[in-house]
Design an enzyme around this catalytic site. Structure first.
Site, PDB file in Angstrom:
ATOM      1  N   CYS A   2       0.869  -1.103   0.059  1.00 42.36           N
ATOM      2  CA  CYS A   2       0.073   0.230  -0.005  1.00 42.36           C
ATOM      3  C   CYS A   2       0.860   1.186  -0.079  1.00 42.36           C
ATOM      4  O   CYS A   2       2.191   1.264   0.395  1.00 42.36           O
ATOM      5  CB  CYS A   2      -0.944   0.045   1.120  1.00 42.36           C
ATOM      6  N   ARG A  27       5.383   0.224  -6.677  1.00 45.23           N
ATOM      7  CA  ARG A  27       5.395  -0.680  -5.437  1.00 45.23           C
ATOM      8  C   ARG A  27       4.271  -1.576  -5.579  1.00 45.23           C
ATOM      9  O   ARG A  27       4.619  -2.785  -4.915  1.00 45.23           O
ATOM     10  CB  ARG A  27       5.205   0.195  -4.355  1.00 45.23           C
ATOM     11  N   TRP A  73      -3.020  -2.692  -1.463  1.00 41.34           N
ATOM     12  CA  TRP A  73      -2.700  -4.219  -1.926  1.00 41.34           C
ATOM     13  C   TRP A  73      -3.504  -4.878  -0.782  1.00 41.34           C
ATOM     14  O   TRP A  73      -3.276  -4.746   0.464  1.00 41.34           O
ATOM     15  CB  TRP A  73      -1.184  -4.242  -1.669  1.00 41.34           C
ATOM     16  N   ASN A  97      -1.815   1.962   6.033  1.00 38.80           N
ATOM     17  CA  ASN A  97      -1.241   0.888   5.503  1.00 38.80           C
ATOM     18  C   ASN A  97      -0.879  -0.084   6.668  1.00 38.80           C
ATOM     19  O   ASN A  97      -0.695   0.452   7.767  1.00 38.80           O
ATOM     20  CB  ASN A  97       0.277   1.223   4.957  1.00 38.80           C
ATOM     21  N   GLY A  98      -1.024  -1.397   6.646  1.00 36.84           N
ATOM     22  CA  GLY A  98      -0.687  -2.216   7.822  1.00 36.84           C
ATOM     23  C   GLY A  98      -1.966  -3.159   7.992  1.00 36.84           C
ATOM     24  O   GLY A  98      -2.710  -3.273   7.105  1.00 36.84           O
ATOM     25  N   GLU A 477      17.688 -18.507  -6.564  1.00 37.84           N
ATOM     26  CA  GLU A 477      17.445 -17.015  -6.996  1.00 37.84           C
ATOM     27  C   GLU A 477      16.702 -17.076  -8.240  1.00 37.84           C
ATOM     28  O   GLU A 477      15.776 -16.645  -8.791  1.00 37.84           O
ATOM     29  CB  GLU A 477      18.463 -16.261  -6.787  1.00 37.84           C
ATOM     30  N   LYS A 481      12.986 -16.065  -9.492  1.00 34.64           N
ATOM     31  CA  LYS A 481      12.848 -15.183 -10.884  1.00 34.64           C
ATOM     32  C   LYS A 481      12.028 -15.598 -11.818  1.00 34.64           C
ATOM     33  O   LYS A 481      10.867 -14.942 -12.103  1.00 34.64           O
ATOM     34  CB  LYS A 481      14.305 -14.650 -11.094  1.00 34.64           C
ATOM     35  N   GLU A 484       8.270 -15.885 -10.142  1.00 39.90           N
ATOM     36  CA  GLU A 484       7.636 -14.666 -10.045  1.00 39.90           C
ATOM     37  C   GLU A 484       7.189 -14.040 -11.116  1.00 39.90           C
ATOM     38  O   GLU A 484       6.173 -13.388 -11.168  1.00 39.90           O
ATOM     39  CB  GLU A 484       8.838 -14.017  -9.232  1.00 39.90           C
ATOM     40  N   HIS A 500      17.380 -38.101  -4.771  1.00 41.47           N
ATOM     41  CA  HIS A 500      16.681 -38.425  -3.349  1.00 41.47           C
ATOM     42  C   HIS A 500      15.207 -37.799  -3.565  1.00 41.47           C
ATOM     43  O   HIS A 500      14.522 -37.840  -2.440  1.00 41.47           O
ATOM     44  CB  HIS A 500      17.480 -37.389  -2.385  1.00 41.47           C
ATOM     45  N   LYS A 597       6.202  -4.552  -4.578  1.00 36.98           N
ATOM     46  CA  LYS A 597       7.595  -4.302  -4.429  1.00 36.98           C
ATOM     47  C   LYS A 597       8.045  -4.285  -3.185  1.00 36.98           C
ATOM     48  O   LYS A 597       9.138  -4.687  -2.960  1.00 36.98           O
ATOM     49  CB  LYS A 597       7.868  -3.016  -4.991  1.00 36.98           C
TER      50      LYS A 597
END
Ligand code: M6R
Length: 602
Positions: A2, A27, A73, A97-98, A477, A481, A484, A500, A597
């Site tokens: 947010c 964001r 968000w 926000n929160g 990583e 990527k 995402e 395994h 973000k």
């Protein structure tokens, strides 16, 4: 996540708020809204699901000079116009926000009427309840916050106190821009920097009462606080510079972002000097354990560094997910350990909470952060290292990741030097680092061949990314990527783990991206792994500094570089692969679905 903007001053509030929300767009959010106080003292609000451009801001009065705006968000309640902020309850209009954890109890206790499904509307109702008895916006906010459990960054306005905004924070950042006869409040300095360089950073547990000319700050016990106005560097205007997306631009920016993170820190004679870490000679000499803590990509940067720092320094390096570390009693000795917190934004809620836990345990804390002046950078006890990677807009972190790895490697070299370890090793590391920007530039030139491979494999929806040694964290990583930005299910394993369990998934539709190490022994073992996948008809893309293999379906040859940085050239290829696969699948590469973000809630 947010975003918040608030304005009081002589300008048209709606245009300042709209411009601020546009600057926060990167964001990530799902809906937006603006409320202003019109000349008749009425609150006028526009809200909409989707981007800021969906807002019908033209219907708001031009002459309103106080207002608040928000990008949401979703946490509580679906993505609907009704759940978008600002929320109004009685005489209170608020953005938040929160997360208010006890909102259901509060709604029941005070019989707060709701038309949305949000926790925020309950907070508005609670403040309104207290406003009725106190008659003061600040006192009402203080009374409400005393009852609230959870996290918040809020900005509140009321037609009964026109021209005033009350802001408060706990766990969610808020800054106040101080302009000429105006104040702008925001959750991110990005929303402010086009108006002023002068910023007041609010701390957790502070409440600010703001009008066009004044700002008074109090703690939650209503005691006045003294705040400094700090000058922040103007963030350069962020644009795509001719690239198709910010993700593509930021991948290609790595030669320069890597140069920046090393600028002035590695001398011609191969010594590494860092001015940011604030550690005594005794602390450095006595160090017997390093903790590296972060989330997502920042965590994976720590994983890569673990392999190199343990080898270089000969002491254990523990890498921890911040979301786990904050709740568990990790075993370390605070007096001989150092906790390093990694974050691009410096505002990730879990990382900040983990930092508080480490400080509570009395371990020295350092930050490796991109965003100057962020909460993390301001909260660590023993300094740190700024990445100077420039604004990273794409939700998928790329240039910040490579700079984090380099910052950690430089820190390893710095510690090794101060601990009197072999200068030769440190000089080899320094040389490898200094050559890296050029080598990454060579990798970016592989974009077209990687795009051609991406076009052939984008249709396969299950992938493994496999690596050994320091290439295993790169596989992790890389898989993140790909997942995402393309929504492909990509999972990383150490190459040696295939037998395994994971090998049971291999069939003719399955893609394995295998990162081949330089080391002869591990290379040969990895090739055996490739053959085992091929024997089960799995498709294999190999990445190696050696030429193409007859056994793989596709191959990318990367430049041969120093061992300690070899993962970063492979990582650059994986970033390009993720980008091109996502493009091929028509994804929004800068703003992947459901992601933000900066993750400022738990
Ligand atoms: O701002 P931070 O570095 O603290 O963010 C941590 C993660 O949320 C972030 O790295 C996330 O995993 C990225 N979207 C990955 O590309």
């Amino acid at each position: 996540m947010c975003g918040i903007v608030g304005y009081c001053g002589p300008k048209s509030a709606k245009s300042v708020l709209y411009g601020g929300l546009k600057r926060l767009e990167y964001r990530g959010y799902d809906s937006a809204g603006i409320s202003v106080l019109d000349a008749d003292g009425k609150v006028q609000t526009v809200k909409s699901v989707g981007t800021v451009t969906n807002l019908d801001a033209g219907t708001l009065p031009d002459d309103a000079s106080t207002g608040i705006g928000h990008t949401r968000w979703a946490t509580h309640g679906g993505v609907t116009d009704l759940n978008a902020h600002p929320h109004t309850s009685g005489a209170i209009t608020l953005v938040h926000n929160g997360i208010i954890e006890n909102f259901e109890t509060l709604a029941e206790t005070y019989n707060i009427e709701r038309i949305s499904q949000t926790d925020t509307e309950v907070l508005a109702g609670l403040i309104d309840h207290h406003f009725a008895s106190t008659g003061s916006l600040k006192d009402a906010v203080l009374a409400a916050l005393a009852e609230v459990q959870g996290t918040y960054g809020i900005v509140v306005m009321s037609p009964r106190q026109p021209g005033t905004l009350v802001a408060a924070r706990k766990g969610s950042p808020l800054v106040v821009g101080v302009g000429r006869d105006e104040h702008i409040i925001a959750s991110d300095p990005q929303a402010i920097v086009s108006h002023t360089d002068n910023i007041i950073f609010l701390d957790d547990g502070e409440v600010a009462v703001i009008d066009a000319l004044n700002i008074d700050v109090y703690n939650l016990a209503n005691q006045p606080q003294t705040k400094m106005v700090e000058e922040v560097e103007q963030a350069a205007e962020v644009n795509m510079a001719g690239f198709g997306s910010f993700l593509e631009k930021e991948i290609h920016e790595q030669p320069s972002s890597l140069t920046e993170v090393m600028r002035g820190r590695i001398s011609g004679d191969g010594r590494i000097t860092l001015g940011g870490p604030d550690l005594t000679a005794d602390q450095i000499a006595g160090l017997d354990n390093i903790l590296i803590i972060g989330c997502g990509t920042a965590y994976y940067a720590g994983m890569y560094a673990k392999y190199e720092l343990e080898d270089l320094l000969g002491i254990p390096v523990q890498v921890e997910h911040a979301s786990e570390f904050r709740y568990r009693h990790a075993a370390y000795s605070p007096s001989t350990s150092l906790a390093i917190f990694m974050s691009q934004s410096g505002e990730t809620a879990d990382t900040l909470a983990a930092l508080e836990e480490a400080k509570r345990r009395g371990v020295p804390t350092m930050g490796i952060v991109n965003t100057v002046g962020s909460t993390l950078a301001r909260s660590v006890s023993n300094g740190g290292i700024y990445l100077h990677a420039g604004t990273e807009v794409s939700v998928a972190s790329t240039k910040a990741y490579s700079s984090m790895v380099v910052a950690l490697l430089m820190f390893g070299g710095f510690l090794a030097d101060r601990r009197g370890q072999r200068l030769g090793d440190i000089r080899v590391l320094a040389e490898d680092l200094v050559n890296l920007p050029h080598e990454i530039e060579l990798c970016t030139k592989l974009s077209d061949p990687i795009k051609a491979i991406a076009a052939e494999i984008a249709g396969h929806s299950n992938w493994f990314v496999l690596g050994r040694g320091n290439l295993f964290p790169i596989a992790l990583e890389g898989a993140l990527k790909v997942t995402e930005v393309s929504y492909i299910h990509a999972q990383a394993f150490p190459t040696g783990e295939m037998k395994h369990g994971p090998i049971s998934l291999i069939d003719e539709g399955h893609i394995s991206v295998v990162l081949l190490p330089e080391d002869k022994l591990l290379y040969d073992k990895s090739i055996s792994g490739v053959q085992e996948i091929r024997a089960r008809e799995g498709k294999v893309l190999t990445i190696s500094s050696r030429p193409a293999l007859e056994h793989s379906d596709w191959h990318i040859t990367v430049p041969m570089v120093g061992h300690r940085v070899s993962g970063l050239v492979m990582n650059c290829c994986l970033q390009l692969l993720a980008l091109h696969v996502a493009e091929k699948l028509g994804r929004d590469t800068d703003r992947p679905r459901n992601l933000a973000k900066s993750v400022t809630v738990e």
